[in-house]
Design an enzyme around this catalytic site. Structure first.
Site, PDB file in Angstrom:
ATOM      1  N   LYS A  78       0.841  -1.205   0.000  1.00 23.97           N
ATOM      2  CA  LYS A  78       0.000   0.000   0.000  1.00 23.97           C
ATOM      3  C   LYS A  78       0.867   1.243   0.000  1.00 23.97           C
ATOM      4  O   LYS A  78       1.857   1.331   0.739  1.00 23.97           O
ATOM      5  CB  LYS A  78      -0.919  -0.020   1.224  1.00 23.97           C
ATOM      6  CG  LYS A  78      -1.916   1.135   1.297  1.00 23.97           C
ATOM      7  CD  LYS A  78      -2.821   0.958   2.501  1.00 23.97           C
ATOM      8  CE  LYS A  78      -3.851   2.083   2.608  1.00 23.97           C
ATOM      9  NZ  LYS A  78      -4.782   1.875   3.745  1.00 23.97           N
ATOM     10  N   SER A 147      -9.609   1.911   2.784  1.00 21.48           N
ATOM     11  CA  SER A 147      -8.681   2.676   1.979  1.00 21.48           C
ATOM     12  C   SER A 147      -7.629   1.822   1.267  1.00 21.48           C
ATOM     13  O   SER A 147      -6.920   2.321   0.382  1.00 21.48           O
ATOM     14  CB  SER A 147      -7.967   3.710   2.858  1.00 21.48           C
ATOM     15  OG  SER A 147      -7.139   3.070   3.824  1.00 21.48           O
ATOM     16  N   SER A 171     -10.234  -0.229   7.056  1.00 20.39           N
ATOM     17  CA  SER A 171      -9.564  -0.152   5.758  1.00 20.39           C
ATOM     18  C   SER A 171      -8.862  -1.422   5.296  1.00 20.39           C
ATOM     19  O   SER A 171      -8.301  -1.452   4.208  1.00 20.39           O
ATOM     20  CB  SER A 171      -8.561   1.009   5.757  1.00 20.39           C
ATOM     21  OG  SER A 171      -9.237   2.235   5.905  1.00 20.39           O
TER      22      SER A 171
END
Length: 323
Positions: A78, A147, A171
């Site tokens: 990420k 997210s 997330s």
């Protein structure tokens, strides 16, 4: 766009020499070239193939018995995690030179275990607020959730068998659910958060994505401190939350949830209903206030100067946290 890439099986084939790591990762780069323009899970990179080829070359020379557990396994990271050799962009137009730093220790741990960073995966802006352009690989008209959008979508699409994400609210578990993969958010402190852009230090966790539970057990055993595998005895029993927390779900979500409970019962699991979070609304209000305040403090230094670079949802939350 879905392809099976179970982590445990993939890692074993690579370690045993049944799969050549250079060929395998080159194939994954080919798949990214084909699929990523549609799902946008990975952040664009000028010479991904050359970079990962160099990383694979560094793995060569070890004998089968000396190969680490994730030998040659490609990993998505990420884009709020610092990775040596890659820029952290965090899904924002804010100048990236403001928030670079040393490689996250969880990334280094994966590298030490033989993994190869395939690339950065798309995130909502600073892991919250304005979403990226990632699409759900099951249906590109739908969201992959956030997210950790890119990490969940990349694993679901078979672009990589393992990906790192983060969770401050939902997330990891939310995009895992939306994309139909396994998401694991450990308890506080099990995976170090250093080298990860902070959102709310009180609430932030590092999490993982794989396609199945066997793969998650392998990954978690490598990155979680004091990991111990346990073999349950007797009938497995699952606690099912009840009360105000669960009642916040929609009727459709609750119906789907109950259908899954029914399937678990039919498979032999014991189910125990437990009322919990009776003060859910009060607790959630406190969580939201902590989140907003710490987010504002983390961005205070450069928000004043670069406010126009922030997208509306993130900027609005920052302004709210400063009040």
């Amino acid at each position: 766009m879905i392809e099976s890439t179970p982590l445990a099986e993939t890692a074993e084939r690579l370690r045993q020499g049944e799969t050549d790591p250079e060929t395998y990762i080159d194939d994954q780069c080919d798949r990214i070239d084909r699929v990523n323009p549609d799902i946008r899970a990975f952040v664009s990179e000028s010479d991904r193939r050359g970079r990962v080829s160099d990383a694979v070359e560094q793995l060569e020379g070890s004998s089968e018995e000396d190969r680490p557990p994730l030998y040659g396994v490609p990993v998505g990271v990420k884009d709020i995690f610092h990775v040596d050799g890659l820029t952290t962009e965090a899904g924002t137009a804010v100048p990236p030179e403001l928030f670079q730093g040393p490689e996250a220790s969880v990334v280094s741990t994966l590298r030490d275990a033989g993994a190869v960073v395939l690339g950065k995966t798309a995130t909502t802006e600073f892991a919250g607020g304005a979403p990226p352009h990632t699409r759900n690989p099951h249906d590109t008209d739908h969201t992959p959730g956030g997210s950790s959008s890119g990490s969940a979508a990349a694993v679901a699409a078979g672009l990589c068998p393992l990906a790192l994400g983060s969770q401050t609210g939902g997330s990891v578990v939310r995009p895992a659910s939306f994309c139909g993969v396994v998401g694991f958010k450990p308890s506080f402190g099990r995976i170090p958060t250093d080298g990860v852009l902070p959102r709310s230090e009180t609430l932030d966790h590092v999490g993982l994505f794989t396609q199945d539970v066997d793969g998650m057990e392998l990954a978690a055993s490598i990155v979680c401190e004091d990991w111990e595998s346990a073999t349950p005895t007797g009938e497995p029993t699952l606690g099912v939350p009840g009360g105000p927390y669960l009642e916040n779900a929609s009727d459709r979500a609750l119906a789907n949830f109950e259908s899954r409970i029914k399937r678990l019962k039919e498979a032999g699991y014991g189910i125990e209903r437990v009322r919990m979070f009776e003060n859910f609304e009060e607790t959630d209000d406190k969580r939201a206030n902590v989140h907003k305040a710490e987010l504002a403090m983390n961005h205070e230094e450069f928000f004043e100067e670069y406010e126009p670079f922030y997208r509306a949802p993130c900027a609005d939350r920052l302004r709210s946290g400063r009040e």
